[in-house]
Design a protein around this motif. Structure first.
Motif, PDB file in Angstrom:
ATOM      1  N   ASP A   1       4.559   6.860  10.002  1.00 11.57           N
ATOM      2  CA  ASP A   1       6.038   6.566  10.529  1.00 11.57           C
ATOM      3  C   ASP A   1       7.026   8.003  10.819  1.00 11.57           C
ATOM      4  O   ASP A   1       7.302   8.631  10.040  1.00 11.57           O
ATOM      5  N   PRO A   2       7.288   8.083  12.006  1.00 15.93           N
ATOM      6  CA  PRO A   2       8.097   9.364  12.383  1.00 15.93           C
ATOM      7  C   PRO A   2       9.689   9.113  12.064  1.00 15.93           C
ATOM      8  O   PRO A   2      10.353   9.944  12.087  1.00 15.93           O
ATOM      9  N   PHE A   3       9.910   7.948  11.471  1.00 18.39           N
ATOM     10  CA  PHE A   3      11.438   7.548  11.173  1.00 18.39           C
ATOM     11  C   PHE A   3      11.594   7.754   9.576  1.00 18.39           C
ATOM     12  O   PHE A   3      12.597   7.477   8.962  1.00 18.39           O
ATOM     13  N   GLN A   4      10.730   8.340   8.828  1.00 15.11           N
ATOM     14  CA  GLN A   4      10.656   8.900   7.553  1.00 15.11           C
ATOM     15  C   GLN A   4      10.376  10.129   7.256  1.00 15.11           C
ATOM     16  O   GLN A   4       9.492  10.885   8.066  1.00 15.11           O
ATOM     17  N   PRO A   5      10.843  11.037   6.387  1.00 17.86           N
ATOM     18  CA  PRO A   5      10.600  12.358   6.341  1.00 17.86           C
ATOM     19  C   PRO A   5       9.105  12.262   5.807  1.00 17.86           C
ATOM     20  O   PRO A   5       8.834  11.396   4.924  1.00 17.86           O
ATOM     21  N   PRO A   6       8.297  13.676   6.210  1.00 23.03           N
ATOM     22  CA  PRO A   6       6.850  13.514   5.562  1.00 23.03           C
ATOM     23  C   PRO A   6       6.937  13.794   4.157  1.00 23.03           C
ATOM     24  O   PRO A   6       7.708  14.536   3.796  1.00 23.03           O
ATOM     25  N   LYS A   7       5.757  13.357   3.563  1.00 23.95           N
ATOM     26  CA  LYS A   7       5.639  13.795   2.300  1.00 23.95           C
ATOM     27  C   LYS A   7       4.461  14.956   2.162  1.00 23.95           C
ATOM     28  O   LYS A   7       3.441  14.620   2.939  1.00 23.95           O
ATOM     29  N   VAL A   8       4.618  15.902   1.112  1.00 24.95           N
ATOM     30  CA  VAL A   8       3.752  16.963   1.195  1.00 24.95           C
ATOM     31  C   VAL A   8       2.328  16.435   0.998  1.00 24.95           C
ATOM     32  O   VAL A   8       1.207  16.828   1.535  1.00 24.95           O
ATOM     33  N   GLU A   9       1.943  15.469  -0.066  1.00 20.00           N
ATOM     34  CA  GLU A   9       0.587  15.054  -0.237  1.00 20.00           C
ATOM     35  C   GLU A   9       0.042  14.116   0.763  1.00 20.00           C
ATOM     36  O   GLU A   9      -1.244  14.352   1.159  1.00 20.00           O
ATOM     37  N   GLU A  10       0.998  13.589   1.683  1.00 24.35           N
ATOM     38  CA  GLU A  10       0.495  12.916   2.852  1.00 24.35           C
ATOM     39  C   GLU A  10       0.118  13.844   3.965  1.00 24.35           C
ATOM     40  O   GLU A  10      -0.877  13.518   4.911  1.00 24.35           O
ATOM     41  N   THR A  11       1.001  14.897   4.182  1.00 27.46           N
ATOM     42  CA  THR A  11       0.705  15.990   5.189  1.00 27.46           C
ATOM     43  C   THR A  11      -0.579  16.573   4.913  1.00 27.46           C
ATOM     44  O   THR A  11      -1.473  16.912   5.821  1.00 27.46           O
ATOM     45  N   ARG A  12      -0.953  16.805   3.632  1.00 28.16           N
ATOM     46  CA  ARG A  12      -2.167  17.328   3.201  1.00 28.16           C
ATOM     47  C   ARG A  12      -3.249  16.708   3.348  1.00 28.16           C
ATOM     48  O   ARG A  12      -4.164  17.191   3.743  1.00 28.16           O
ATOM     49  N   PHE A  13      -2.954  15.285   3.154  1.00 26.08           N
ATOM     50  CA  PHE A  13      -4.142  14.552   3.599  1.00 26.08           C
ATOM     51  C   PHE A  13      -4.714  14.533   4.855  1.00 26.08           C
ATOM     52  O   PHE A  13      -5.623  14.478   5.447  1.00 26.08           O
TER      53      PHE A  13
ATOM     54  N   GLY B   1       0.912  -1.088   0.038  1.00 26.53           N
ATOM     55  CA  GLY B   1      -0.141  -0.006   0.101  1.00 26.53           C
ATOM     56  C   GLY B   1       0.869   1.336   0.060  1.00 26.53           C
ATOM     57  O   GLY B   1       1.752   1.408   0.953  1.00 26.53           O
ATOM     58  N   GLU B   2       0.694   2.156  -0.862  1.00 29.23           N
ATOM     59  CA  GLU B   2       1.544   3.229  -1.047  1.00 29.23           C
ATOM     60  C   GLU B   2       1.756   4.102   0.019  1.00 29.23           C
ATOM     61  O   GLU B   2       2.865   4.732   0.273  1.00 29.23           O
ATOM     62  N   HIS B   3       0.654   4.295   0.757  1.00 29.10           N
ATOM     63  CA  HIS B   3       0.643   5.198   1.836  1.00 29.10           C
ATOM     64  C   HIS B   3       0.312   4.483   3.161  1.00 29.10           C
ATOM     65  O   HIS B   3       0.352   5.132   4.226  1.00 29.10           O
ATOM     66  N   LYS B   4       0.850   3.322   3.365  1.00 31.45           N
ATOM     67  CA  LYS B   4       0.854   2.707   4.770  1.00 31.45           C
ATOM     68  C   LYS B   4       1.499   2.988   5.799  1.00 31.45           C
ATOM     69  O   LYS B   4       1.086   2.990   6.884  1.00 31.45           O
ATOM     70  N   ALA B   5       2.528   3.468   5.392  1.00 34.05           N
ATOM     71  CA  ALA B   5       3.376   4.122   6.589  1.00 34.05           C
ATOM     72  C   ALA B   5       3.646   5.633   6.563  1.00 34.05           C
ATOM     73  O   ALA B   5       4.636   6.091   7.192  1.00 34.05           O
ATOM     74  N   PHE B   6       2.489   6.204   6.217  1.00 32.01           N
ATOM     75  CA  PHE B   6       2.582   7.658   5.934  1.00 32.01           C
ATOM     76  C   PHE B   6       2.931   8.386   7.457  1.00 32.01           C
ATOM     77  O   PHE B   6       3.313   9.361   7.551  1.00 32.01           O
TER      78      PHE B   6
ATOM     79  N   ALA C   1       5.900   7.031  20.525  1.00 34.01           N
ATOM     80  CA  ALA C   1       6.410   6.688  19.223  1.00 34.01           C
ATOM     81  C   ALA C   1       5.654   7.116  17.990  1.00 34.01           C
ATOM     82  O   ALA C   1       6.280   7.181  17.071  1.00 34.01           O
ATOM     83  N   GLY C   2       4.649   7.971  18.050  1.00 32.30           N
ATOM     84  CA  GLY C   2       3.981   8.620  17.113  1.00 32.30           C
ATOM     85  C   GLY C   2       2.795   7.881  16.619  1.00 32.30           C
ATOM     86  O   GLY C   2       2.047   8.337  15.820  1.00 32.30           O
ATOM     87  N   PHE C   3       2.239   6.627  17.011  1.00 23.42           N
ATOM     88  CA  PHE C   3       1.325   5.885  16.871  1.00 23.42           C
ATOM     89  C   PHE C   3      -0.241   6.584  17.475  1.00 23.42           C
ATOM     90  O   PHE C   3      -0.670   6.017  18.364  1.00 23.42           O
ATOM     91  N   GLN C   4      -0.307   7.845  17.025  1.00 17.97           N
ATOM     92  CA  GLN C   4      -1.500   8.357  17.881  1.00 17.97           C
ATOM     93  C   GLN C   4      -2.673   8.916  16.978  1.00 17.97           C
ATOM     94  O   GLN C   4      -2.051   9.684  15.789  1.00 17.97           O
ATOM     95  N   GLY C   5      -3.865   8.589  17.166  1.00 18.51           N
ATOM     96  CA  GLY C   5      -5.043   9.387  16.346  1.00 18.51           C
ATOM     97  C   GLY C   5      -5.088  10.681  16.682  1.00 18.51           C
ATOM     98  O   GLY C   5      -4.656  11.059  17.517  1.00 18.51           O
TER      99      GLY C   5
END
Length: 326
Positions: free
Chosen positions: A209-221, A202-207, A318-322
Motif C-alpha cells: 500500500d503506497p499510502f502507508q510507510p514501509p516496514k523493514v521486514e516487509e521491504t526485506r521480504f 492477514g498481517e501483511h496483506k497491505a504491505f 497507484a502502486g499495484f504492480q508486480g
C-alpha cells in the motif's frame, strides 16, 4: 355528307395533361433505372472492398513482401512493445505465432524481430520455454532473434532462447535485472491532513500500500522476491547462451545495465550484427520473409486503448504492480 367516323378531338387542356403525365412517368422510370445502376455499383464496390480486405489480412498472404506461405520462406514474428498479458506481445500471441511458423512445411527458418523494453517475467518465461520446446521438436528449423532498437530485460530473456542473436551496432541490449516500482504518498497525506483507513485480514496483506510507510521486514521480504526472480532470469540467460557468454562472471553483466550492440557483441550477449532481411538471406537461405505475427483488429486496438488499458495503467501508477524484468 361523309359516313367516315372521326375520333373526337381532345380539348387543348386535356392534351397538355396527358403530355405532363407522360413526362412524369418517363422521369420516374429513368430515376428507377438510375437508382438501380447506383445500387449495383455500390454492391460491386462493397464486394471488391471485402474481397481486398480478406486478401490483405489473410494468414496466407504477406502484406509486406507479397509472398505466399505456400512457397519456401523465412517466418517473421514481431515482438514489439511491452511484454504483458493482453498486449500485442503477450505470451499467447507470440506462442501462437511461433507454433504456426514452425508447423508450416515451407518454413526454412524463424526470425523473432525484437523491439521491446521487456515486461512481465511470467510472460517472458512462457515464451522462453516454448521456444526451447519448439527448437527441440523441430531441430531442422533454426530460430534467430534480431534486436532492432531495443532488446532489454524480458525481451532479452526471450532472445536468449534463440539459436543465435543478431543486433545493430547501435541497438540497446541487456538490462538483465528486475524492478518493481511504486510511489509513497505518506508525506503528502500528512500535509493534506488525510488519514488512511484500511481494514485487512492477514498481517501483511497491505504491505504494498503506497499510502502507508514501509516496514523493514516487509521491504526485506519484497527484496527477496525480486532477488529470486533475478536469479531465475540469470539462470535462463546462462542456459540459453551457454559458452557464448564471454565472461559469465563479469561483475556488471547481470547488474541491469544496458549495452550497445557493439558492446554486447564483445560480451557475448549477441552473436553477430545483422538485420531480419540479412539473416533471412545470408543465414537461413530463404530471403522471402512471411509475417506470422498475430494481428489485432482495429476494434480491439481501439477498445484496448480506451478501455481496459486505462484502468490497468491507473492501477500500475497507484502502486499495484508486480515484478518487471528490466
Amino acid at each position: 355528307m361523309s359516313n367516315e367516323w372521326k375520333a373526337p378531338e381532345k380539348a387543348e387542356g386535356e392534351g397538355k395533361s396527358w403530355q405532363l403525365l407522360e413526362k412524369v412517368l418517363l422521369a420516374s422510370v429513368q430515376e428507377q433505372r438510375r437508382s438501380r445502376r447506383w445500387g449495383i455499383f455500390f454492391k460491386v464496390l462493397t464486394f471488391l472492398y471485402l474481397f481486398v480486405a480478406l486478401a490483405l489480412f489473410s494468414p496466407r498472404f504477406d502484406i509486406q513482401g507479397g509472398t505466399s506461405r505456400g512457397a519456401d520462406h523465412t517466418a517473421l514474428i514481431e515482438v514489439r512493445g511491452m511484454i504483458a498479458d493482453k498486449e500485442a506481445a503477450s505470451a499467447d500471441n507470440i506462442i501462437s505465432s511461433l507454433r504456426e511458423a514452425f508447423e508450416s512445411k515451407h518454413t526454412k527458418g524463424v526470425v523473432l524481430r525484437i523491439n521491446s523494453p521487456g515486461g512481465s517475467p511470467v510472460q517472458s518465461g512462457y515464451i522462453y520455454d516454448e521456444i526451447r520446446r519448439l527448437r527441440a521438436e523441430h531441430p531442422d528449423i533454426k530460430l534467430y532473434a534480431v534486436i532492432t532498437d531495443l532488446g532489454a530485460s524480458g525481451a532479452y530473456y526471450i532472445a536468449s532462447a534463440a539459436d543465435a542473436i543478431y543486433a545493430d551496432k547501435a541497438s540497446l541490449v541487456g538490462s538483465i535485472g528486475v524492478t518493481a516500482a511504486t510511489f509513497g504518498f505518506v508525506g503528502t497525506m500528512d500535509k493534506l491532513g488525510v488519514d488512511r483507513r484500511i481494514y485487512t485480514s492477514g498481517e501483511h496483506k497491505a504491505f504494498l500500500d503506497p499510502f502507508q510507510p514501509p516496514k523493514v521486514e516487509e521491504t526485506r521480504f519484497w527484496q527477496g522476491v525480486l532477488d529470486t526472480t533475478h536469479r531465475q532470469f540469470i539462470a535462463s540467460v546462462k542456459q540459453g547462451r551457454g559458452d557464448r557468454l564471454k565472461d559469465a562472471e563479469h561483475p556488471e553483466l547481470f547488474s541491469g545495465l544496458v549495452w550497445s550492440g557493439e558492446q554486447a557483441l564483445q560480451l557475448g550477449l549477441v552473436d553477430a550484427l545483422g538485420t531480419a532481411s540479412s539473416v533471412a538471406r545470408d543465414v537461413v537461405g530463404a530471403k522471402d520473409l512471411v509475417d506470422f505475427t498475430v494481428q489485432e483488429s482495429p476494434f480491439d486496438r481501439f477498445a484496448k486503448k480506451i478501455g481496459a488499458s486505462v484502468a490497468e495503467r491507473l492501477s500500475l501508477w497507484a502502486g499495484f504492480q508486480g515484478p518487471v524484468l528490466r
